[in-house]
Motif scaffolding. Structure first.
Motif, PDB file in Angstrom:
ATOM      1  N   GLY A   9       0.674  -2.126  -5.869  1.00  0.00           N
ATOM      2  CA  GLY A   9      -0.681  -1.695  -6.215  1.00  0.00           C
ATOM      3  C   GLY A   9      -1.225  -0.676  -5.231  1.00  0.00           C
ATOM      4  N   LEU A  10      -0.774   0.549  -5.327  1.00  0.00           N
ATOM      5  CA  LEU A  10      -1.256   1.599  -4.425  1.00  0.00           C
ATOM      6  C   LEU A  10      -2.693   2.001  -4.757  1.00  0.00           C
ATOM      7  CD1 LEU A  10      -0.725   3.762  -2.203  1.00  0.00           C
ATOM      8  CD2 LEU A  10       0.079   5.261  -4.049  1.00  0.00           C
ATOM      9  N   GLN A  11      -2.949   2.296  -6.016  1.00  0.00           N
ATOM     10  CA  GLN A  11      -4.261   2.712  -6.561  1.00  0.00           C
ATOM     11  C   GLN A  11      -4.636   4.140  -6.178  1.00  0.00           C
ATOM     12  OE1 GLN A  11      -4.271   0.472  -8.438  1.00  0.00           O
ATOM     13  NE2 GLN A  11      -3.951  -1.487  -7.437  1.00  0.00           N
ATOM     14  N   THR A  12      -4.486   4.520  -4.903  1.00  0.00           N
ATOM     15  CA  THR A  12      -4.856   5.852  -4.428  1.00  0.00           C
ATOM     16  C   THR A  12      -4.152   6.125  -3.108  1.00  0.00           C
ATOM     17  OG1 THR A  12      -6.707   7.271  -3.716  1.00  0.00           O
ATOM     18  CG2 THR A  12      -6.885   4.925  -3.221  1.00  0.00           C
ATOM     19  N   ILE A  13      -3.959   7.411  -2.803  1.00  0.00           N
ATOM     20  CA  ILE A  13      -3.395   7.766  -1.499  1.00  0.00           C
ATOM     21  C   ILE A  13      -4.489   8.017  -0.469  1.00  0.00           C
ATOM     22  CG2 ILE A  13      -1.323   8.781  -2.510  1.00  0.00           C
ATOM     23  CD1 ILE A  13      -2.598  11.574  -1.766  1.00  0.00           C
ATOM     24  N   HIS A  14      -5.744   8.044  -0.893  1.00  0.00           N
ATOM     25  CA  HIS A  14      -6.836   8.453  -0.015  1.00  0.00           C
ATOM     26  C   HIS A  14      -7.368   7.268   0.797  1.00  0.00           C
ATOM     27  CE1 HIS A  14      -6.759  12.393  -1.836  1.00  0.00           C
ATOM     28  NE2 HIS A  14      -6.747  11.818  -3.025  1.00  0.00           N
ATOM     29  N   GLU A  15      -7.309   7.402   2.114  1.00  0.00           N
ATOM     30  CA  GLU A  15      -7.646   6.289   2.997  1.00  0.00           C
ATOM     31  C   GLU A  15      -9.122   5.887   2.879  1.00  0.00           C
ATOM     32  OE1 GLU A  15      -5.482   4.549   4.319  1.00  0.00           O
ATOM     33  OE2 GLU A  15      -3.708   5.807   4.521  1.00  0.00           O
ATOM     34  N   VAL A  43      16.272  -0.970  -5.543  1.00  0.00           N
ATOM     35  CA  VAL A  43      15.286  -1.741  -6.303  1.00  0.00           C
ATOM     36  C   VAL A  43      14.231  -0.760  -6.818  1.00  0.00           C
ATOM     37  CG1 VAL A  43      13.497  -3.523  -6.213  1.00  0.00           C
ATOM     38  CG2 VAL A  43      15.649  -3.846  -4.970  1.00  0.00           C
ATOM     39  N   PRO A  44      14.147  -0.550  -8.119  1.00  0.00           N
ATOM     40  CA  PRO A  44      13.166   0.391  -8.668  1.00  0.00           C
ATOM     41  C   PRO A  44      11.734  -0.030  -8.351  1.00  0.00           C
ATOM     42  CG  PRO A  44      14.859  -0.110 -10.291  1.00  0.00           C
ATOM     43  CD  PRO A  44      15.039  -1.090  -9.161  1.00  0.00           C
ATOM     44  N   VAL A  45      10.893   0.956  -8.046  1.00  0.00           N
ATOM     45  CA  VAL A  45       9.498   0.712  -7.682  1.00  0.00           C
ATOM     46  C   VAL A  45       8.576   1.291  -8.755  1.00  0.00           C
ATOM     47  CG1 VAL A  45       7.683   1.144  -5.993  1.00  0.00           C
ATOM     48  CG2 VAL A  45      10.033   0.724  -5.220  1.00  0.00           C
ATOM     49  N   ILE A  46       7.642   0.469  -9.196  1.00  0.00           N
ATOM     50  CA  ILE A  46       6.592   0.871 -10.135  1.00  0.00           C
ATOM     51  C   ILE A  46       5.277   0.847  -9.366  1.00  0.00           C
ATOM     52  CG2 ILE A  46       5.420   0.312 -12.305  1.00  0.00           C
ATOM     53  CD1 ILE A  46       8.108  -1.485 -12.761  1.00  0.00           C
ATOM     54  N   VAL A  47       4.508   1.918  -9.460  1.00  0.00           N
ATOM     55  CA  VAL A  47       3.277   2.038  -8.680  1.00  0.00           C
ATOM     56  C   VAL A  47       2.060   2.016  -9.597  1.00  0.00           C
ATOM     57  CG1 VAL A  47       1.955   3.525  -7.129  1.00  0.00           C
ATOM     58  CG2 VAL A  47       4.407   3.277  -6.820  1.00  0.00           C
ATOM     59  N   HIS A  48       1.052   1.242  -9.208  1.00  0.00           N
ATOM     60  CA  HIS A  48      -0.211   1.194  -9.943  1.00  0.00           C
ATOM     61  C   HIS A  48      -1.176   2.218  -9.352  1.00  0.00           C
ATOM     62  CE1 HIS A  48       0.343  -3.196 -11.496  1.00  0.00           C
ATOM     63  NE2 HIS A  48       1.515  -2.642 -11.224  1.00  0.00           N
ATOM     64  N   VAL A  49      -1.761   3.030 -10.224  1.00  0.00           N
ATOM     65  CA  VAL A  49      -2.776   4.011  -9.838  1.00  0.00           C
ATOM     66  C   VAL A  49      -4.003   3.784 -10.715  1.00  0.00           C
ATOM     67  CG1 VAL A  49      -3.393   6.459  -9.801  1.00  0.00           C
ATOM     68  CG2 VAL A  49      -1.118   5.730  -9.046  1.00  0.00           C
ATOM     69  N   ILE A  50      -5.186   3.753 -10.116  1.00  0.00           N
ATOM     70  CA  ILE A  50      -6.420   3.569 -10.872  1.00  0.00           C
ATOM     71  C   ILE A  50      -7.165   4.896 -10.964  1.00  0.00           C
ATOM     72  CG2 ILE A  50      -8.680   2.462 -10.953  1.00  0.00           C
ATOM     73  CD1 ILE A  50      -7.497   0.008  -9.690  1.00  0.00           C
ATOM     74  N   ILE A  51      -7.506   5.283 -12.188  1.00  0.00           N
ATOM     75  CA  ILE A  51      -8.301   6.484 -12.439  1.00  0.00           C
ATOM     76  C   ILE A  51      -9.765   6.072 -12.603  1.00  0.00           C
ATOM     77  CG2 ILE A  51      -8.745   8.344 -14.091  1.00  0.00           C
ATOM     78  CD1 ILE A  51      -5.732   8.348 -14.706  1.00  0.00           C
ATOM     79  N   GLY A  52     -10.644   6.726 -11.840  1.00  0.00           N
ATOM     80  CA  GLY A  52     -12.070   6.415 -11.925  1.00  0.00           C
ATOM     81  C   GLY A  52     -12.589   5.606 -10.763  1.00  0.00           C
ATOM     82  N   LEU A  53     -11.831   5.538  -9.668  1.00  0.00           N
ATOM     83  CA  LEU A  53     -12.286   4.787  -8.502  1.00  0.00           C
ATOM     84  C   LEU A  53     -13.559   5.403  -7.914  1.00  0.00           C
ATOM     85  CD1 LEU A  53      -8.864   4.107  -6.745  1.00  0.00           C
ATOM     86  CD2 LEU A  53     -10.413   2.373  -7.667  1.00  0.00           C
TER      87      LEU A  53
END
Length: 320
Positions: A158-164, A191-201
């Motif tokens: 669950g990354l969601q964003t790269i912005h600290e 091991v394949p990685v799937i990343v969660h990103v949220i639009i509208g944070l």
């Protein structure tokens, strides 16, 4: 190089297309609740959880652990939801609720093995945090891959964003360097990685979202879930929404950002989600997101009109 033919009629490389190309059929995902917790809830980092996360630990659609305590029984219950489907007979066991590498190693080994032992399960997808992948967990993942060589083991982060600044605001609890280390370790173990990103944070511009997408193109990930920000009852976002501090995206605004994100995203990346699944009894906003089929139909229609597709704006993008 991927071609649009492999995308099976969609303007992006969907999980459905990947499964049909790889396994010859659609795979149905069964969400599981293993009865775990999260360092953002048990007091290790915080007790409130991430600002968008409900007390159910993002497992609102998972089988109820209290009612169905074993993995095998949860899978059996989950299969009933798909008994009328005619396009596939196999499943992905999705450890969804809370942090699914955050627990005793012996217990984690057992639940993964229980799921992989089910004949109808093609593989497992484990939702977790990059700061909960110690050597003991990595050893278990390797052991599962060896013991079940014909099945897959995926990790979802669950990354969601790269912005600290946003990460601090949403109480994510780890920095981008932690994420990078986790992806490198998992990549090294195949091991394949799937990343969660949220639009509208809160506080994020369209360009902030695109910077996250650009970052993922060079991170070594395999799949992505692009998710709409939901305001759920019982979350940190609820108070901000109710007092008018926080607004949500309209469907049109969301689709605009989503399409531009897909255009920038590597055509090699498998798209696991393009909207969100806010539980009807918990969702405060945006209510238009409840009609998931309408959102996806609108996306496909708009991309067709624009004659655009995943990776169009990325150097070396997909070939028409």
């Amino acid at each position: 190089m991927l071609t649009h033919e492999r995308w099976l009629g969609k303007p992006y490389y969907s999980l459905d297309a990947y499964c049909k190309n790889t396994y010859g059929e659609k795979l149905y995902k069964i969400a599981l609740n293993a009865g775990l917790t999260c360092p953002n809830r048990d007091g290790t980092l915080d007790t409130r959880g991430c600002i968008f996360c409900h007390a159910g630990g993002s497992g609102d659609f998972a089988i109820d652990m209290k009612a169905v305590p074993s993995v095998a029984a949860q899978l059996a219950e989950g299969k009933k939801l798909f008994r009328d489907k005619k396009t596939g007979n196999h499943y992905i066991a999705y450890f969804q609720a809370y942090t699914n590498t955050y627990g005793p190693a012996s217990y984690l080994r057992k639940i993964y093995e229980d799921a992989l032992s089910e004949e109808a399960v093609r593989g497992i997808s484990i939702a977790t945090r990059p700061d909960c992948l110690g050597e003991d967990i990595l050893t278990i993942l390797v052991d599962m891959k060896k013991k079940f060589p014909d099945k897959f083991v995926w990790i979802e982060l669950g990354l969601q964003t790269i912005h600290e600044r946003t990460a601090r605001f949403i109480r994510r609890g780890y920095d981008i360097a932690c994420f990078d280390r986790a992806v490198r370790m998992l990549h090294g173990l195949s091991v394949p990685v799937i990343v969660h990103v949220i639009i509208g944070l809160p506080g994020e511009s369209e360009e902030d979202v695109y910077q996250t997408i650009d970052y993922l193109n060079h991170s070594g990930i395999w799949g992505v879930k692009l998710q709409l920000l939901h305001i759920l009852k019982g979350t940190g976002l609820e108070a901000l929404y109710r007092d008018g501090t926080l607004s949500v995206l309209s469907k049109e605004a969301y689709l605009e950002i989503l399409i531009h994100s897909l255009e920038r995203l590597s055509p090699e990346t498998v798209i696991h989600r393009l909207t969100g699944d806010g539980a009807r009894n918990l969702l405060l906003a945006p209510l238009w997101s409840l009609n998931k089929r309408d959102v996806l139909n609108s996306l496909h229609h708009e991309m067709k009109i624009r004659q655009t597709f995943q990776g169009r704006l990325k150097e070396g993008g997909a070939q028409a």
